[in-house]
Scaffold this motif. Structure first.
Motif, PDB file in Angstrom:
ATOM      1  N   VAL A 160       6.610   6.851   2.931  1.00  0.00           N
ATOM      2  CA  VAL A 160       6.680   5.986   1.750  1.00  0.00           C
ATOM      3  C   VAL A 160       6.359   6.805   0.508  1.00  0.00           C
ATOM      4  CG1 VAL A 160       5.671   3.966   0.602  1.00  0.00           C
ATOM      5  CG2 VAL A 160       6.012   3.946   3.076  1.00  0.00           C
ATOM      6  N   GLU A 161       7.159   6.590  -0.543  1.00  0.00           N
ATOM      7  CA  GLU A 161       6.909   7.202  -1.843  1.00  0.00           C
ATOM      8  C   GLU A 161       6.782   6.093  -2.876  1.00  0.00           C
ATOM      9  OE1 GLU A 161      10.231   9.748  -2.569  1.00  0.00           O
ATOM     10  OE2 GLU A 161       9.492  11.299  -1.226  1.00  0.00           O
ATOM     11  N   VAL A 162       5.778   6.213  -3.749  1.00  0.00           N
ATOM     12  CA  VAL A 162       5.568   5.231  -4.813  1.00  0.00           C
ATOM     13  C   VAL A 162       5.435   5.970  -6.131  1.00  0.00           C
ATOM     14  CG1 VAL A 162       4.026   3.453  -5.734  1.00  0.00           C
ATOM     15  CG2 VAL A 162       4.452   3.572  -3.277  1.00  0.00           C
TER      16      VAL A 162
ATOM     17  N   ARG B 290       3.126   1.502   3.800  1.00  0.00           N
ATOM     18  CA  ARG B 290       3.295   2.231   5.058  1.00  0.00           C
ATOM     19  C   ARG B 290       2.762   1.443   6.234  1.00  0.00           C
ATOM     20  NH1 ARG B 290       0.816   3.894   9.128  1.00  0.00           N
ATOM     21  NH2 ARG B 290      -1.154   3.754   8.058  1.00  0.00           N
TER      22      ARG B 290
ATOM     23  N   ALA C 142       1.200   2.855  -1.686  1.00  0.00           N
ATOM     24  CA  ALA C 142       1.908   3.563  -0.617  1.00  0.00           C
ATOM     25  C   ALA C 142       1.240   3.327   0.734  1.00  0.00           C
ATOM     26  CB  ALA C 142       1.969   5.061  -0.928  1.00  0.00           C
TER      27      ALA C 142
ATOM     28  N   ARG D  90      -1.120   4.168  -7.186  1.00  0.00           N
ATOM     29  CA  ARG D  90       0.086   4.555  -6.448  1.00  0.00           C
ATOM     30  C   ARG D  90      -0.224   4.831  -4.983  1.00  0.00           C
ATOM     31  NH1 ARG D  90       1.426   7.001 -11.603  1.00  0.00           N
ATOM     32  NH2 ARG D  90       0.097   8.765 -11.160  1.00  0.00           N
TER      33      ARG D  90
ATOM     34  N   ARG E 298       3.068  10.122  -2.020  1.00  0.00           N
ATOM     35  CA  ARG E 298       3.832  10.096  -0.779  1.00  0.00           C
ATOM     36  C   ARG E 298       2.874  10.078   0.404  1.00  0.00           C
ATOM     37  NH1 ARG E 298       7.031  14.869  -0.627  1.00  0.00           N
ATOM     38  NH2 ARG E 298       8.715  13.708  -1.567  1.00  0.00           N
TER      39      ARG E 298
ATOM     40  N   VAL F  84       9.555   2.118  -5.429  1.00  0.00           N
ATOM     41  CA  VAL F  84       9.202   2.481  -4.066  1.00  0.00           C
ATOM     42  C   VAL F  84      10.433   2.955  -3.307  1.00  0.00           C
ATOM     43  CG1 VAL F  84       8.325   1.585  -1.867  1.00  0.00           C
ATOM     44  CG2 VAL F  84       7.318   0.808  -4.014  1.00  0.00           C
TER      45      VAL F  84
END
Length: 153
Positions: free
Chosen positions: A74-76, A57, A53, A49, A15, A104
């Motif tokens: 952003v979360e991946v 972003r 992200a 990851r 994140r 995502v």
């Protein structure tokens, strides 16, 4: 100089959120796509990851920077079960065999009361759906996630 972004990595989710203030998702758009496993073999999954992200972003910020009160988050997450490396070997029904699934959630905090939410969601959806963006994000993440000298295996 203080950090402007906080990068956290918990439960296989990377994140990126603002360093100050809450990491709220007032606006959230979800997307998922497959990356061929041979292109991610030998890479640090965590860095893969985080770099995804980071790139998402940056693009999200560029697309919505004129929207007053918007702060991107952003979360991946990745699912490597398609390559048979983890879990019970079950492959996600939406995933290609031998692929890594990238999931995502992109959006963020909206501090302005009159933000054009529908237009913002459309913009984020278009950004995440663009195959050229996905290829660029994957290439960047793969390049940055290669093992470095001295990395523990």
């Amino acid at each position: 100089m203080t950090a402007r972004w906080r990068i956290t990595h918990e439960d296989d989710v990377a994140r990126i959120a603002p360093a100050r203030g809450p990491a709220r998702m007032d606006l959230a758009v979800h997307a998922a796509w497959d990356v061929p496993a041979p292109r991610v073999e030998g890479l640090s999954r965590r860095r893969f990851r985080v770099e995804h992200a980071r790139q998402i972003r940056q693009d999200l910020w560029r697309a919505l920077q004129r929207t007053r009160g918007f702060v991107p988050v952003v979360e991946v997450m990745t699912d490597h079960s398609g390559e048979g490396a983890q879990g019970d070997g079950a492959v996600d029904a939406g995933a290609e065999a031998g692929a890594v699934r990238v999931m995502v959630t992109a959006g963020g905090r909206i501090d302005a009361p009159q933000a054009p939410r529908a237009a913002m969601e459309e913009t984020v959806h278009a950004l995440l759906s663009n195959p050229e963006n996905r290829r660029r994000w994957r290439r960047h993440a793969a390049r940055r996630a290669r093992p470095r000298p001295g990395d523990a295996l």
